[in-house]
Design a protein around this motif. Sequence first.
Motif, PDB file in Angstrom:
ATOM      1  N   UNK A  13       0.841  -1.302  -0.092  1.00 35.15           N
ATOM      2  CA  UNK A  13      -0.210   0.026  -0.033  1.00 35.15           C
ATOM      3  C   UNK A  13       0.709   1.234  -0.093  1.00 35.15           C
ATOM      4  N   UNK A  14       1.826   1.281  -0.823  1.00 36.64           N
ATOM      5  CA  UNK A  14       2.390   2.571  -1.297  1.00 36.64           C
ATOM      6  C   UNK A  14       2.702   2.929  -2.774  1.00 36.64           C
ATOM      7  N   UNK A  15       3.242   3.593  -3.168  1.00 33.76           N
ATOM      8  CA  UNK A  15       3.353   4.002  -4.588  1.00 33.76           C
ATOM      9  C   UNK A  15       4.777   3.717  -5.267  1.00 33.76           C
ATOM     10  N   UNK A  16       4.965   2.352  -5.197  1.00 35.14           N
ATOM     11  CA  UNK A  16       6.111   1.505  -5.881  1.00 35.14           C
ATOM     12  C   UNK A  16       5.902   1.488  -7.205  1.00 35.14           C
ATOM     13  N   UNK A  17       6.194   2.059  -8.126  1.00 30.54           N
ATOM     14  CA  UNK A  17       6.112   1.927  -9.713  1.00 30.54           C
ATOM     15  C   UNK A  17       7.302   0.651  -9.967  1.00 30.54           C
ATOM     16  N   UNK A  18       8.429   0.892  -9.424  1.00 37.23           N
ATOM     17  CA  UNK A  18       9.570   0.001  -9.867  1.00 37.23           C
ATOM     18  C   UNK A  18       9.957  -0.830  -8.793  1.00 37.23           C
ATOM     19  N   UNK A  19      10.414  -1.929  -9.034  1.00 37.72           N
ATOM     20  CA  UNK A  19      10.872  -2.695  -7.786  1.00 37.72           C
ATOM     21  C   UNK A  19      12.424  -1.973  -7.041  1.00 37.72           C
ATOM     22  N   UNK A  20      12.423  -1.708  -5.797  1.00 36.56           N
ATOM     23  CA  UNK A  20      13.418  -1.206  -5.219  1.00 36.56           C
ATOM     24  C   UNK A  20      14.807  -1.575  -5.316  1.00 36.56           C
ATOM     25  N   UNK A  21      15.789  -1.331  -6.124  1.00 33.09           N
ATOM     26  CA  UNK A  21      16.946  -1.994  -6.115  1.00 33.09           C
ATOM     27  C   UNK A  21      17.875  -2.450  -4.917  1.00 33.09           C
ATOM     28  N   UNK A  22      17.865  -1.408  -3.991  1.00 36.06           N
ATOM     29  CA  UNK A  22      18.433  -1.878  -2.780  1.00 36.06           C
ATOM     30  C   UNK A  22      18.128  -3.151  -2.323  1.00 36.06           C
ATOM     31  N   UNK A  23      16.721  -3.761  -2.453  1.00 31.14           N
ATOM     32  CA  UNK A  23      16.390  -4.920  -1.889  1.00 31.14           C
ATOM     33  C   UNK A  23      17.213  -6.190  -2.611  1.00 31.14           C
TER      34      UNK A  23
END
Length: 380
Positions: free
Chosen positions: A130-140
Motif C-alpha cells: 500500500x505504497x506508490x512503488x512503480x519499480x522494484x526497489x534496487x536496494x532490496x
Amino acid sequence: MGGACGTVPGEEGAEEPLPEDAEEQLSNGDGTLELSGRKMARLTGSICTLSGRLQKLYLSGTLLTELPDDLHLLHNLRTLALDANRLPELPEAVCSLPCLCRLYLGGNRLQGLPPAFAQLQSLRILWIERNFLYHFPRPLLSLPALRSLQMGDNRLRGLPGELAEAMPGLRGLWLYANRMDRMPKVLLRMHSLEILDLDRNRIPVFPDLRGMKGLLLMSYDHNPVTKPPTVGETVTLVGDGAQELMDEREEQRKQREEEEVARAEGQEGEIKSVEGAGAGAEQEWEEDHEEDHGEEDHEEENHGEEDPEEENHGEEQYEEEGIYSKEDYCPAEGEEGYYPGEEGYYPGEMGYYPEEEQYYPEDEGYYPKERDDYYRSGLY
C-alpha cells in the motif's frame, strides 16, 4: 527531515519527555514499547535514551511524517512498525539500525527506498504494501537473507531478472493488486519460494509451475484466467476453479492409495500361497520316503530267496545302459548327500517386500487457507 535525539527541532537543548507509560511497558522485560494509534507528527527524541532496553517499537497509525536523526542509537532494536503513517520517504536513520529483523512500512507514501537501505543485512521480514512503488526497489537486491517480502497493492508491472539469485532464501512473496499483465519469468527460478500471491493482477494465463518444487500455496484469484495454473500435487491453490481441481486431485490420490493397498495385500497372499505349497511338498516328500523305506525292509527280508543270477543281471543292465555304476548305486540311508537339504528352495520373506511406510509416507507440511493465516502465523 528528522529531529535530534532528546530535543525538539527549533528548541535547542529542550528535552521531550518519554510517553507516560513507557517505563511501565518496558518493566515486563521483553523490550516492547507499543505507541500505535497515538497521534503525533514526530516521534519524541527521548526515545533514543532507551537504546539498551528497547527491542520492539510499534508506531502504527500515529500520522508520523519524520523520525529522530539519532534513531540509529537504538542498536538493540529488532522490530520496527511504521505502517499507516504519512512518511513521504524512509528516513536514513532507519537504514542504520544494525539488528533490525522486521520492518513494517505499509500504508505510507513511499515511492522508493534509499540506497542506504542495503545496509540492513539483518533484515528478514519487510512489509511495504500500500505504497506508490512503480519499480522494484534496487536496494532490496542486496539483502540475500530476506525471507518474507510483502509488496501488495503497489504499481509494479514486473520484477528484476536477477531476483532469484539475489534472494535465494525468500520463502514468501506477496504481489497482489499490482499491474502485472504476465507472470514474471524469474519466479520460475525461485525454487525456495513457498507462498506466492498474485491475486488481483491482469494475468490471463500462467505457465506450468510444477518446476517450483518448494511451492506450498499459490493465489491467482481475480485474474482473467480460464483455468487454474498447473502446479505440483501438494500445492494449495486459491482462485476460481481451485477447489474443484483440488477435490479431484484428492480423489485421485485416494484411488492410488487404495490400489497400492490392494496390490500389497495381493503380494502378501502370493507369498502365503508359496509357503503353503512348500509345506505340502515337504509332507509329500516325507510320505514317499516312508514308503521307500518300507520297500527296502521288505526286500531285505526276502533277500535270501532271490536268484543270485537275476540280481547280477539287473546290475549289469544298469551298467550297460550307463545310468549309474555299482559304486554310485543307492548310498546307505543317512549318508550325507543322499537327500539334499530343503534350505535355499524357499527364500525367507524378510527383505523381499519393503515395509508399508515406504509406499505411503505421511503428509507433511501446513497449508493455510486464509490470507490472515499466512500473514500472521509467525512463519514469515
